[in-house]
Design an enzyme around this catalytic site. Structure first.
Site, PDB file in Angstrom:
ATOM      1  N   GLN A 131      40.178 -11.870 -12.707  1.00 37.96           N
ATOM      2  CA  GLN A 131      38.830 -12.380 -12.209  1.00 37.96           C
ATOM      3  C   GLN A 131      38.925 -13.981 -12.187  1.00 37.96           C
ATOM      4  O   GLN A 131      39.258 -14.546 -12.866  1.00 37.96           O
ATOM      5  CB  GLN A 131      37.709 -12.120 -13.108  1.00 37.96           C
ATOM      6  CG  GLN A 131      36.337 -12.499 -12.765  1.00 37.96           C
ATOM      7  CD  GLN A 131      35.066 -12.150 -13.719  1.00 37.96           C
ATOM      8  OE1 GLN A 131      35.445 -11.798 -14.516  1.00 37.96           O
ATOM      9  NE2 GLN A 131      34.018 -11.827 -13.059  1.00 37.96           N
ATOM     10  N   GLY A 132      38.793 -14.407 -10.927  1.00 35.52           N
ATOM     11  CA  GLY A 132      38.600 -15.914 -10.710  1.00 35.52           C
ATOM     12  C   GLY A 132      37.379 -16.336 -10.145  1.00 35.52           C
ATOM     13  O   GLY A 132      36.873 -16.590  -8.964  1.00 35.52           O
ATOM     14  N   SER A 134      35.075 -18.596 -12.877  1.00 36.13           N
ATOM     15  CA  SER A 134      34.994 -20.018 -13.738  1.00 36.13           C
ATOM     16  C   SER A 134      36.170 -20.812 -13.198  1.00 36.13           C
ATOM     17  O   SER A 134      37.126 -20.399 -13.027  1.00 36.13           O
ATOM     18  CB  SER A 134      34.766 -19.600 -15.369  1.00 36.13           C
ATOM     19  OG  SER A 134      33.808 -19.180 -15.811  1.00 36.13           O
ATOM     20  N   SER A 166      41.652 -13.903 -17.872  1.00 34.16           N
ATOM     21  CA  SER A 166      42.246 -12.614 -18.675  1.00 34.16           C
ATOM     22  C   SER A 166      43.183 -11.751 -17.784  1.00 34.16           C
ATOM     23  O   SER A 166      42.868 -11.459 -16.554  1.00 34.16           O
ATOM     24  CB  SER A 166      41.073 -11.832 -19.173  1.00 34.16           C
ATOM     25  OG  SER A 166      40.314 -12.752 -19.961  1.00 34.16           O
ATOM     26  N   GLU A 250      29.538  -6.421 -14.419  1.00 35.79           N
ATOM     27  CA  GLU A 250      29.953  -7.102 -15.743  1.00 35.79           C
ATOM     28  C   GLU A 250      29.096  -7.104 -16.838  1.00 35.79           C
ATOM     29  O   GLU A 250      29.547  -6.959 -17.911  1.00 35.79           O
ATOM     30  CB  GLU A 250      30.612  -8.288 -15.075  1.00 35.79           C
ATOM     31  CG  GLU A 250      30.986  -8.999 -16.577  1.00 35.79           C
ATOM     32  CD  GLU A 250      31.607 -10.341 -16.546  1.00 35.79           C
ATOM     33  OE1 GLU A 250      31.716 -10.986 -15.210  1.00 35.79           O
ATOM     34  OE2 GLU A 250      32.143 -11.228 -17.373  1.00 35.79           O
TER      35      GLU A 250
END
Lengths: 401, 375
Positions: A131-132, A134, A166, A250
């Site tokens: 996941q991109g 932040s 992650s 999420e």
């Protein structure tokens, strides 16, 4: 058609037996507690093979459409499996982002081609997702994300960096929130959302060492990385809406996840067990009145979460604030988990001083790791403080802070 | 509880909840609540009669005794909205009395009194004593046999709606063992009931001196069922109070939110300040949890988890209302300090609720035994 309780009970027996028989032997290396701590290749391959095995057995994505590798069954079946996985404490499903938020998102708003292309490999763990969202300078203020995505014909050119990625080293794809139009009327309107490939030139993934001493998080740098425009989802300029929908998955506020557990959840029963093994004044800590009082508080909070979701089934019992339970779930669960793990350290007495690697560490230091790692959930996906703002504003109608 | 849990919620519950929500809202606006505080009787007889006519006093009483034959799960759906509107009626006292008789009364006593209670005759329970003891099985009051009569002595307190009651259920020791006895209004001497100054001014509670009261031995409840009856009474009391406090906590939250959305300081609505917003969210979360515990306990009342669920429901509701009331006072600033601010009504109600049938620590102690020592 929804299965009967009797059918589910019979199924549970079958599932129980399968996991008892097929759970992988404990490896000789430390297993991560969630997808956020996968730091070594041996950890990753172990977990990937395990997810693949569970999927091949038919126990993952049971409620997802058959056309994309699921089984098209009622969600209740999958829930039985997931609960049994938690109960038996088998290793978690490593493609967490794919199964729980990228997957449901693609199923909800992806094109037919995207569904066919991505969903089956999410389930089988053949393609891992990261996941991109932040960025180093933009965490809670997600809408202010600055990573540039400039259109160049059929491609977008990416420049900037994302953080807390992650599984970044193992991922084939990233759900990416990027700024495609810096001139837009508002910061939100300038964002677009991509199902970005990670194997194009110009993407570097650099590991970050965490306070536990483990790895698993990364910073991902994009330098003139070119991705196809066909990886856009939700349409150019609609990135914020897509990101919000993703966050609802999420945080568990929206359903539709593939199933399987995402982390080695510590529950009050484990804490009670620890209190039986720990000593206070020459007696098991479980006999100490203060310990008992605290443990009951934890048991009640844990039950609250389950009972909240049971109450959600009755419209008449949620009519005043229909979204209160779903929106507050993430906040309640993650804070409870953090506090329970923290309390476990106190229960250990002097042994609370020992960490992973020391022979004196209680349960090999699992509680210390769990406590530190619990912050990843009280911070990630919107911090608890941001959650309080969201609940206050959306559920109670309080003015924006 | 790692398995799936469900909350059962019947059609009757759903219907009653809707009716009760509207009824309590219409009949008990805050102006009325305030006016009744000044009233000696403390409730509106006409509204009480309407509740009686709706059959609400017989909801959980069997049809053979003039009731409707539903369960306490349905009573909860009535009690919660009443708590939400701080509605002052003898509903709580009469329901508790009926349940005490149902669980512990002889057949003759049930035949005589339950139909009356179901049709609005007032009843009250006299369990508490100046010792402050919560354990219902350890009273100091005594009954002594005198031929076919029982001579009572000792004193009782916190007898809710005791003054108007035609019948009271009194706990005491008989020959060293706990017992329950039925006392009729006519058997209580003048001056034996004293109105107490209750922390919750919407309630009417009384002290009762038992000295000089003599009743026929036939007014003893079934001695073989005393233990069971006391257990049932404690459970019912906790469930009713949990419902009441869950309701009141929601009103306290509404009261906070209303103020946070209208009051300005430093040119900003005070609800925009996170120092106020975040604790208010925690109040909401406490209430949501408490309601989940409540409706689980309501459905599970007679089930294997019933005792545990009811205690948890009381603890959760107690916590939610205390917290909500406490923050309601604080967040109203200087006005919060005044008698005119409704925050005190909620805080007082929580203190009263805590004083009855055991506070949170008391129940957690018992829950710990159930959770950790069983096996």
């Amino acid at each position: 058609m929804a299965p009967t309780e009797k059918e589910l009970e019979a199924f549970r027996g079958e599932v129980k037996a399968w996991f008892e028989e097929n759970r992988p032997p404990e490896p000789d290396f430390l297993l991560p507690q969630s997808f956020m701590e996968v730091g070594t290749d041996e950890q990753f391959y172990f977990l990937r093979d395990w997810q693949n095995k569970v999927y091949e057995a038919g126990y993952l994505g049971m409620a997802w459409p058959e056309a994309y590798g699921g089984r098209g069954m009622d969600q209740a079946w999958q829930n039985v499996v997931t609960r049994e996985m938690v109960r038996q404490q088998v290793p978690f499903m490593v493609n967490t982002i794919g199964l729980n938020w990228a997957g449901p998102l693609i199923l909800m708003m992806g094109s037919e081609e995207q569904k066919k292309r991505y969903i089956p490999n999410i389930l089988s763990a053949e393609e891992i997702w990261c996941q991109g969202f932040s960025e180093p300078d933009h965490g809670s203020d997600l809408g202010n994300a600055q990573l540039k995505a400039e259109r160049d014909g059929d491609e977008f050119v990416l420049n900037g960096s994302k953080i807390w990625t992650s599984l970044g080293r193992h991922a084939k794809h990233m759900i990416l929130l990027a700024r495609s139009n810096p001139e837009a009327n508002s910061k939100y309107e300038g964002l677009s959302f991509f199902l970005a490939p990670m194997d194009v030139p110009g993407i570097d993934v650099v590991p970050i060492k965490k306070m536990t001493g483990e790895y698993g998080f990364n910073q991902t740098f994009f330098t003139d990385a070119r991705i196809p425009a066909s990886t856009l989802i939700g349409g150019e300029g609609n990135g914020w809406k897509v990101a919000m929908a993703t966050l609802m998955f999420e945080r568990g506020a929206s359903g539709g996840q593939a199933g399987g557990h995402a982390q080695m959840q510590r529950e009050s029963s484990h804490l009670i067990d620890l209190a039986r093994r720990s000593k206070r004044g020459g007696k098991p800590a479980i006999e100490d009145p203060l310990v008992r009082d605290q443990l009951v508080k934890f048991v009640m909070r844990e039950r609250s979460v389950r009972l909240n979701s049971a109450r959600s089934a009755h419209k008449a019992l949620t009519q005043d604030r229909p979204h209160a339970i779903s929106i507050s779930g993430k906040y309640l669960i993650t804070e409870l988990t953090r506090e329970m793990n923290e309390y476990a350290l106190s229960l250990q007495g002097t042994n609370g001083a020992f960490y992973v690697g020391d022979p004196g560490a209680v349960d090999k230091g699992l509680w210390h790791r769990a406590y530190f790692n619990a912050f990843s959930a009280t911070i990630g996906g919107g911090t608890s403080q941001i959650q309080q703002n969201i609940i206050g504003e959306r559920v109670l109608g309080l003015p924006k802070s | 509880m790692s398995e799936k849990v469900t909350i059962s919620f019947s059609e009757e519950q759903e219907q009653l909840l809707e009716v009760a929500i509207n009824f309590a809202r219409d009949k008990s606006p805050i102006k009325t609540v305030r006016a009744l505080i000044e009233d000696d009787l403390g409730y509106d007889g006409d509204i009480w009669q309407e509740m009686v006519d709706l059959g609400w006093l017989g909801v959980a009483l069997p049809e053979e005794y003039g009731g409707i034959g539903l369960s306490l799960a349905e009573v909860v759906t009535l009690a919660e909205p009443m708590g939400r509107h701080l509605m002052a009626t003898p509903f709580y006292a009469v329901t508790l009395t009926g349940q005490a008789l149902l669980a512990g009364g002889t057949e003759a006593q049930k035949q005589e009194w339950l139909p009356k209670l179901a049709s609005g005759t007032l009843g009250a329970c006299a369990f508490y004593e100046p010792s402050g003891e919560w354990n219902l099985g350890a009273p100091d009051a005594v009954a002594t046999r005198d031929g076919d009569s029982l001579r009572l002595s000792g004193s009782k307190c916190a007898v809710v709606n005791g003054a108007g009651a035609e019948v009271l259920i009194v706990s005491l020791l008989l020959e060293g063992a706990p017992a329950l006895v039925l006392v009729e209004k006519g058997q209580i001497p003048d001056g034996a009931l004293r109105r107490e100054v209750s922390i919750d001014e919407t309630r009417r509670t009384y002290g009762l001196s038992l000295d000089g009261i003599t009743v026929p031995a036939s007014q003893l409840l079934d001695p073989a069922r005393t233990h069971e009856a006391l257990k049932h009474i404690g459970k019912v009391g906790c469930l009713l109070l949990a419902a009441d406090m869950c309701g009141a906590a929601q009103a306290a939250l509404d009261y906070i939110v209303e103020y946070l959305n209208t009051r300005k300081q430093f040119d900003r609505l005070i609800g925009s300040y996170q120092a106020l917003k975040h604790p208010t969210v925690d109040v909401l979360c406490a209430i949501e949890s408490a309601r989940s515990h409540l409706y689980y306990a309501a459905g599970e009342f007679d089930g294997p988890q019933g005792d545990m669920a009811v205690r948890m429901a009381k603890v959760a509701a107690q916590g939610a209302l205390s917290f909500a009331g406490d923050r309601a006072i604080q967040f109203h600033g200087g006005f919060g300090f005044t008698y005119d601010c409704d925050a005190q009504l909620y805080r007082r109600r929580a203190i009263w609720g805590q004083s009855q049938f055991g506070d949170s620590a008391y129940h957690r102690q018992r829950l710990a035994a159930m959770l950790f020592d069983a096996s």
